[in-house]
Design an enzyme around this catalytic site. Structure first.
Site, short mmCIF file in Angstrom:
data_model
loop_
_atom_site.label_atom_id
_atom_site.label_comp_id
_atom_site.label_asym_id
_atom_site.label_seq_id
_atom_site.Cartn_x
_atom_site.Cartn_y
_atom_site.Cartn_z
N HIS A 1 0.82 -1.08 0.08
CA HIS A 1 -0.03 0.11 -0.03
C HIS A 1 1.02 1.34 0.16
O HIS A 1 2.21 1.20 0.15
CB HIS A 1 -1.06 0.05 1.22
CG HIS A 1 -0.22 -0.08 2.52
ND1 HIS A 1 0.38 -1.14 3.17
CD2 HIS A 1 0.02 0.97 3.48
CE1 HIS A 1 0.84 -0.92 4.24
NE2 HIS A 1 0.69 0.42 4.56
N ALA A 2 0.22 2.46 -0.23
CA ALA A 2 0.91 3.71 -0.09
C ALA A 2 -0.02 4.67 0.35
O ALA A 2 -1.11 4.33 0.81
CB ALA A 2 1.44 4.12 -1.33
#
Lengths: 152, 91
Positions: free
Chosen positions: A74-75
């Site tokens: 994820h970011a």
């Protein structure tokens, strides 16, 4: 069994964002890019989000391998996420993410949260579903989308 | 007690871990105040305990105890590591 509990996950994991028995991915970067591309095709994130997830892995390390066999790339949203989304990959050939104890990765759930805390319910659902006894093992053995829907 | 959970972005694993810890706290009747933060911002935040995945815990420098969690989805394991602190607090 968990019909009500995981209805969000079930709704989010459309056929479009689920791939089973994925072959040919050799590096964590390739895995993250592929998981992200499914979210991009589904209109959840833009290309920048994928780049951000790869840089996060490269700069912050393999801690996204949260449990044995399971990675959750994820970011931060950074304006690159249109709406919350997840994609699901089951890798035919497990990929090493250089994690100290949870390698190799067989299941990849790529996560996109549209705002800083708008994905908390989603995280809760994922954590209670994936934390179930033997669930990751089960997920690595399914052979059809229907089986996935049965487990969730 | 105040617990910080730390991950690379303060957005994914740290939030998940915080929810699990709060849930465990409830079970023990311990009032847990917590915050999920990234590696760049845990320093200087007052707390009694820090919890993070093993990979992140290695990078944390602090005077308070640090729980290094190997499997972030294993509630029983997290509870086992957290228990001594919750029990001590309740005495």
């Amino acid at each position: 069994m968990n019909t009500t509990k995981n209805s969000t996950l079930r709704k989010m994991l459309t056929r479009k964002v689920v791939r089973l028995g994925v072959e040919g991915l050799k590096t964590p970067q390739e895995v993250i890019a592929y998981g992200g591309s499914l979210l991009e095709q589904a209109g959840k994130v833009n290309r920048q989000y994928i780049t951000d997830m790869i840089s996060a892995y490269e700069s912050l390390g393999p801690y996204i391998v949260m449990a044995p066999g399971l990675a959750m790339p994820h970011a931060r949203p950074g304006g690159n996420v249109a709406e919350n989304g997840i994609s699901f990959l089951q890798l035919k050939t497990p990929v090493a993410f250089q994690h100290s104890f949870n390698d190799p990765v067989k299941i990849v759930i790529t996560l996109a949260g549209a705002s800083d805390d708008g994905h908390i319910d989603l995280l809760q659902d994922l954590s209670s579903f994936l934390g179930g006894e033997g669930v990751i093992e089960q997920l690595s053995q399914i052979t059809s989308y229907e089986e996935l829907m049965k487990i969730i | 007690m105040r617990i910080l959970t730390v991950c690379g972005m303060g957005f994914g694993t740290s939030l998940m871990l915080l929810m699990t810890i709060k849930e465990i706290g409830k079970k023990y009747g311990a009032a847990i105040e917590g915050e999920a933060v990234d590696l760049g911002s845990y320093k200087g935040k007052p707390c009694d305990l820090i919890a993070a995945s093993g990979e992140i815990a290695k990078q944390i420098q602090t005077d308070v105890p640090v729980l290094a969690i190997k499997n972030l989805l294993n509630k029983a394991d997290i509870e086992e590591q957290l228990k001594p602190f919750l029990e001590k607090k309740g005495e």
